[in-house]
Design an enzyme around this catalytic site. Sequence first.
Site, PDB file in Angstrom:
ATOM      1  N   ASP A 153      82.047 -14.173 -92.123  1.00 12.64           N
ATOM      2  CA  ASP A 153      81.670 -13.012 -91.320  1.00 12.64           C
ATOM      3  C   ASP A 153      80.662 -13.457 -90.263  1.00 12.64           C
ATOM      4  O   ASP A 153      79.520 -13.784 -90.604  1.00 12.64           O
ATOM      5  CB  ASP A 153      81.066 -11.933 -92.221  1.00 12.64           C
ATOM      6  CG  ASP A 153      80.823 -10.619 -91.488  1.00 12.64           C
ATOM      7  OD1 ASP A 153      80.840 -10.629 -90.238  1.00 12.64           O
ATOM      8  OD2 ASP A 153      80.621  -9.602 -92.160  1.00 12.64           O
TER       9      ASP A 153
ATOM     10  N   HIS B 257      73.715 -30.450 -69.993  1.00 14.09           N
ATOM     11  CA  HIS B 257      74.369 -29.153 -69.852  1.00 14.09           C
ATOM     12  C   HIS B 257      74.933 -28.962 -68.453  1.00 14.09           C
ATOM     13  O   HIS B 257      75.974 -28.327 -68.286  1.00 14.09           O
ATOM     14  CB  HIS B 257      73.380 -28.023 -70.194  1.00 14.09           C
ATOM     15  CG  HIS B 257      73.345 -27.701 -71.653  1.00 14.09           C
ATOM     16  ND1 HIS B 257      74.010 -26.631 -72.191  1.00 14.09           N
ATOM     17  CD2 HIS B 257      72.754 -28.338 -72.695  1.00 14.09           C
ATOM     18  CE1 HIS B 257      73.819 -26.603 -73.497  1.00 14.09           C
ATOM     19  NE2 HIS B 257      73.057 -27.620 -73.833  1.00 14.09           N
TER      20      HIS B 257
ATOM     21  N   GLU C  81      80.780 -22.885 -76.341  1.00 14.27           N
ATOM     22  CA  GLU C  81      79.588 -23.451 -75.707  1.00 14.27           C
ATOM     23  C   GLU C  81      79.751 -24.951 -75.560  1.00 14.27           C
ATOM     24  O   GLU C  81      79.808 -25.689 -76.550  1.00 14.27           O
ATOM     25  CB  GLU C  81      78.330 -23.149 -76.524  1.00 14.27           C
ATOM     26  CG  GLU C  81      77.071 -23.752 -75.897  1.00 14.27           C
ATOM     27  CD  GLU C  81      75.804 -23.472 -76.686  1.00 14.27           C
ATOM     28  OE1 GLU C  81      74.778 -24.109 -76.408  1.00 14.27           O
ATOM     29  OE2 GLU C  81      75.858 -22.609 -77.582  1.00 14.27           O
TER      30      GLU C  81
ATOM     31  N   LYS D 205      72.756  -8.526 -92.644  1.00 14.06           N
ATOM     32  CA  LYS D 205      73.013  -8.602 -91.204  1.00 14.06           C
ATOM     33  C   LYS D 205      71.851  -8.078 -90.361  1.00 14.06           C
ATOM     34  O   LYS D 205      72.062  -7.577 -89.261  1.00 14.06           O
ATOM     35  CB  LYS D 205      74.303  -7.852 -90.853  1.00 14.06           C
ATOM     36  CG  LYS D 205      75.528  -8.378 -91.591  1.00 14.06           C
ATOM     37  CD  LYS D 205      76.773  -7.559 -91.346  1.00 14.06           C
ATOM     38  CE  LYS D 205      77.937  -8.092 -92.170  1.00 14.06           C
ATOM     39  NZ  LYS D 205      79.155  -7.282 -92.049  1.00 14.06           N
TER      40      LYS D 205
END
Length: 878
Positions: free
Chosen positions: A763, A862, A554, A687
């Site tokens: 993770d 951006h 990004e 998660k």
Amino acid sequence: MFLSSVFRAHGRYCATHPWEVIVCTLTLLCIVSMSALSSNTICGRNHHCPTEDVKSSDLIILTLTKCLAVIYIYLQFRNLRKLGSKYILGIAALFTVFSSFVFATSVLNLVDSDFTGLNEALPFFLLLVDLGKASALARFALSASSKDEVREHIAQGMSIIGPVITLDTVVESLVIGVGTLSGIKQLEVMCCFGCIFVVANYIVFMTFFPSCLSLVLELSEKTREGRPVWHLNKMAQQYVDNDVEEKPNPVVQRVKIIMSAGLVLVHANSHLRAPSGIKKGDLPRTVAGIFGEGGNRMQTAMPVWYYHLSSWMAMSPENMLLLTMIAALSVKYAFIDGDTDSVTKEPILDAHDEVDIADPGVSKEVIVQKESNLVSLEAPAFRASPAFIIGDSRDVSEDEESDNFYTKRYVDVEVQTSHIITGQSSMVEHVSKPSPHPPRPLDDCIAVYNAGNVQDLTDDEILLLVKQKHIRSHNLESALENHERGVLIRRRLILDDLDNKNSLQTLPFNHYDYTYVSNACCENVIGYMPVPVGVVGPLLLDGVKYFVPMATTEGCLVASANRGCRALMLGGGVTSMVFRDGITRAPVVRLPSAKRAVELKLWLEDAESFSLIQEQFDSTSRFARLNRLTIGLAGRLLFIRFQSKSGDAMGMNMISKGAELSLDYLQKHHFPDMEILSISGNFCTDKKPSAINWIEGRGKSVVCEAVVPGKVVKELLKTTVPALLELNISKNLVGSSLAGSIGGFNAHAANIVTAIFIATGQDPAQNVVSSNCMTLLEATGDTGDDLYITCTMPCIEVGTLGGGTILPPQAACLQMLGVSGSCREEPGRNASTLARIVCGSVLAAELNLLSALAAGHLVKSHMKYNRSSISMNGGISS
């Protein structure tokens, strides 16, 4: 195509008989050169030639042109050097150009022509030289892995380059030849010489250069790997596929042919049509006629060699300038460029090379694998720590490749794994070279495999065994005792079932140490995913400066966090604290009745009972320490949430092992009617977003705070403290509450958490919980002009050992932060430090993004930095 076959045969002959071709070329050159030196008509020696006064402006222009020609040749020379040869290829190419010039002048000399004024035009002829042809042919030769392959690759290169060069030569000659019809004496002289020069350059290039290239590679083929010393350079491998695949544009070729035909008609019409009024004494438009005969003869006893030597000794100022430039560029190329270009070359290791382990730039994990069925066209030493596999030196079979199915090439393109960053992805071709013969029968292959001689099986035979279920696809690495070969064959197996056979071409798989991955990080491996890693910092956290690695695709993310770090640095840095530590696991059990489930709940909440369970749990690991049990009840289902410290490991395996042993003890000694349904009952919660994690915490619970002076907010962040306070309440608090968010009271904490997680081997899926964050802003200071900012993150799940942290690149990022592995002095300190760094980085990014939103700069930045100009089809995005 017939024409390509002719050029292929010609290239093969030049490559297989280099001495004969080179000797013939040199002999012809010597003959015509001697003819030129023995000329009876040499201006200034035995011939008075007409001269004209040269204007100073013309002299300056000619001198600049000569200098440009020298610089142009120097740049062409450097382009050839990028292929791996410092002198040999460049000298061969320059000799080709020199030979062309001598041939052209000798032809004109044989017709007793006058060269008056032609020497001033020589720089323009040098600008006609294009050593890119030599570079293209060299790339084909340098991509070979054996002597026989060198010859075949040169033949292949000639079949592709030859027709294009031939057509270009015809077009150039005809276009330049139009100038011979102009009627302007000097222009006709220059154009006639230019035509002969282009044709001579073509002849020499098509004969001398491929022979010289083949001979050089043959003489340099003295490595243990059976490959030329310097053919393993990235540039040759990067473009050779493009040279093969890029075919000439048929429209351009058709235009060239039509143009050539038209120009031939123009020349034919000019030479065959007899103009009216022609006089008997007029010269025909021939080479001699164009150059003419000017000046008067004079008597001299001066030898030819003495005349040329004295001419060189009596140099004009412009010639002195030219020679000075040539000398300077030669010194720059030999010494200065040598130091610079050494960065772009990589040392080559083979099975017998020694590696200095003390060198911090060289990985201690140097793995050199030999495999007869896999051929690597490049084996660079990746000296940037951490270590991808340094390379492989494999025995190369010299069997000629055939064109049938069994010699199909499987190509892998390496992307961004080299320590050399040149602005584009470094591309390396790796070729699997199966046997040119069909696979043996299945029974024979099984017999070879069962006998333990799996290395004697070709790739196609291994594929046959996999498809017949004699070798499991997921077990290829251990069955072949070669991880990289196992990955390659699995890729071929997958490609057989895919419609797009090129779908894996840009997914790299080689130069990676899969011993770290096997049975630890991933299964059914078909490659690895290179991700850009940026650095943020310094982040001043608790008085220590950290440079934080972030792996992301990004745009603006790293820049955003970086500006936030700068603002925090100007305010005195960030203060952090870990206020809770404990990973969780919550098994679900079932009792015969709800009453019995309540009895178990009350028993577990008793302090004495907790001590019994804690003793069992802590016995499973020297780092596991049970902190608390949280019990959830639903009917006769009971959810037992274990919360434990885990040292520097993230701790999921550790706590699962402890929870399992505790349940076994509970079932055997206290509640035999308890039924264990699952080691995880989603009450952990792992998660998945959950209120219990937000309230009770999971992993490391961290809070960071900082004060940013109002002057920094105004001048660096381009906003005001009141604007930031109002935005934070409206966006992070009210907006998130209206959305029903759990732990989402922040601007973009997940961005930073995920980027650091990927870079450091955490993770990535645990970003769901770890990015829970509440960002709070207040006005502070005597006048309320300063900004007080805090980030509270109760669920940062990180570890500095185990899992993805064992991979060398990820371990390198942990080493950047000083938290790699376990802390022996204080177990758990490294993981806690990493959690504090994550929270501090989030705070920096929150500060910057809120400032950009308040100032209205988000969309603008951006649009400028987060829009790629490269589309998937290779075009430019609008």
